[in-house]
Design a protein around this motif. Sequence first.
Motif, mmCIF file in Angstrom:
data_model
loop_
_atom_site.group_PDB
_atom_site.id
_atom_site.type_symbol
_atom_site.label_atom_id
_atom_site.label_comp_id
_atom_site.label_asym_id
_atom_site.label_seq_id
_atom_site.Cartn_x
_atom_site.Cartn_y
_atom_site.Cartn_z
ATOM 1 N N ALA A 1 0.834 -1.206 0.000
ATOM 2 C CA ALA A 1 0.000 0.000 0.000
ATOM 3 C C ALA A 1 0.867 1.255 0.000
ATOM 4 O O ALA A 1 0.586 2.223 -0.727
ATOM 5 N N ALA B 1 1.087 3.907 -3.169
ATOM 6 C CA ALA B 1 0.761 5.316 -2.959
ATOM 7 C C ALA B 1 1.943 6.209 -3.324
ATOM 8 O O ALA B 1 1.771 7.250 -3.975
ATOM 9 N N LEU C 1 2.124 9.109 -6.252
ATOM 10 C CA LEU C 1 2.469 10.492 -5.914
ATOM 11 C C LEU C 1 3.646 10.981 -6.742
ATOM 12 O O LEU C 1 3.645 12.122 -7.228
ATOM 13 N N TRP D 1 6.435 4.178 4.972
ATOM 14 C CA TRP D 1 5.232 4.972 5.230
ATOM 15 C C TRP D 1 5.585 6.391 5.683
ATOM 16 O O TRP D 1 4.904 7.350 5.300
ATOM 17 N N ALA E 1 3.605 13.114 0.542
ATOM 18 C CA ALA E 1 2.226 13.548 0.306
ATOM 19 C C ALA E 1 1.959 14.900 0.951
ATOM 20 O O ALA E 1 1.283 15.759 0.363
ATOM 21 N N PRO F 1 -4.473 13.107 -3.064
ATOM 22 C CA PRO F 1 -4.957 12.006 -2.212
ATOM 23 C C PRO F 1 -5.646 10.899 -2.992
ATOM 24 O O PRO F 1 -5.504 9.717 -2.646
ATOM 25 N N ALA G 1 -2.970 8.722 -4.616
ATOM 26 C CA ALA G 1 -2.280 7.918 -3.605
ATOM 27 C C ALA G 1 -3.129 6.715 -3.194
ATOM 28 O O ALA G 1 -2.627 5.585 -3.095
ATOM 29 N N LEU G 2 -4.408 6.920 -2.968
ATOM 30 C CA LEU G 2 -5.291 5.814 -2.568
ATOM 31 C C LEU G 2 -5.467 4.814 -3.702
ATOM 32 O O LEU G 2 -5.457 3.595 -3.477
ATOM 33 N N ALA H 1 -2.328 2.736 -3.904
ATOM 34 C CA ALA H 1 -2.245 1.778 -2.807
ATOM 35 C C ALA H 1 -3.123 0.558 -3.074
ATOM 36 O O ALA H 1 -2.684 -0.589 -2.933
#
Length: 368
Positions: free
Chosen positions: A99, A103, A107, A234, A241, A317, A320-321, A324
Motif C-alpha cells: 500500500a 501510494a 504520488l 510509510w 504527500a 490524495p 495515492a489511494l 495503494a
Amino acid sequence: MTPLDSAVRAHREPLAGSGDDLDHDRRARHAWLWICALLSVLLVSVPVAVGLGPVAIEPGTVLQILKAHLSGAADSGAFSASDESIVLLLRVPRVLLGAAVGAGLALAGVALQALTRNILAEPYLLGVTSGASTLSAASILFGAAAGIGTASLAASAFAGALAAGIFVYLLARVGSEMTSTRLVLAGVSVGYVLHALTSLLIFASDDPNAGRSVLFWTLGSLAQATGQSVMITWVVVLGTATLLAYWSRPLDALAIGDGTAQALGIAPAKLRASVMVVTAVCVGALVASSGGIGFVGLVIPHVARLCVGSTHRILIPVAALLGAVFLVWADVLARTAMAPQELPLGIVTALLGAPLLFALVRKLNAVQ
C-alpha cells in the motif's frame, strides 16, 4: 480568492458562469466521495489480501489474529500458531508495504507529470529508478564478499536514486533556468546510461544466481518486507504527500505554464528543483524496499484525473489511494497466480497497467 486561485480557476473552468459556486460545491462533494470510497476499499482490501496466498486464511481469522495482537490478549485457540506467524510475520508487513509503495509511486507520477508537463513522465522516465537499480545491482553482485546485507542494499538503492535525481537536475539546469523539455531529455539520457550500466554489471558477474537475483529484484518484489521497512516507507510516503499537498496550488500553476507561474510570483526552476529532490528521496525509499516497479507512476495519475480532474489538491490524495489499492491487489496476483512460485511484481503491474494505458490512449484519440 488569491491571484493563483483565480488563474487556476480561469484555466480549468473557462466557461463557468453564475453557477460556479454550486459547481465548486458539487465537485468538492464528488472528490470527497471518491476519497471515502477508495479509503473504504483499501481498509477492506487489507485483511482480505492478508488472507490470500499459497496458504489461504479466512478474513475473519485474520481480523481475530490482528485483534489479539493489538490488544495483547492471549491466544484463545480460535487460530493456529502457524496462521498467526504467517499473518503477522509475512502477510501484514507485505500488504502494508504494498500500500505504501503503490501510494508513493502514484504520488511521484503526479509530481513528475506536473513539473515536466509531460503525460508520460514517471520515475523510470527521469532516471531515478534506474539510479537505484544500478547501485543495488552493484551491491548484490559485488558486495556479497564484503558482507553487504539487506540494510546496505536498501541504502545503496536510496543513494542511487538520490544521486541520479541530482545529476538529472544538474544536467537539465542551464545557467539558473531549468525547463521541462531539458528535464525530460536529461532524465531519458541518464536512464539509458544507467540501464546499460546495470546490464554490464550483470554481464560482468561470474555468479548466475546473483544475476537472477538482480533481475528479480529490479523487477520488483515485496517478499523482503519487514516491520522496519514498512515504517520507514510509510514515513517517507506521508512526508512526500504532505509536501506535495502544500505545493498543490503552485503545481496547478506550473501545469498551466511557466509564464503563468512566474506572473503569479512562483519561481518555476526553484519549484522544479524542490519537487525533484522530494521525488528522488521518495522513489529511493520505495526502490530500496521493493525494487523497481513500473507502470504505477505512469498509469494511476491518469486514472485519478479521469475520476476527479486535474486540480492537485484533490488529485494527490485520490492518486495515492488508487495506487495503494492497485499495488495491494497486484501483489496478491503476483504471489497466487503461479503459487508456490512468485512472479516479479513489475511483470504483474505491467500486465495490469498496459490495458489501462491502451484504454487511455484510445480515449485521448477520441477526444482529439
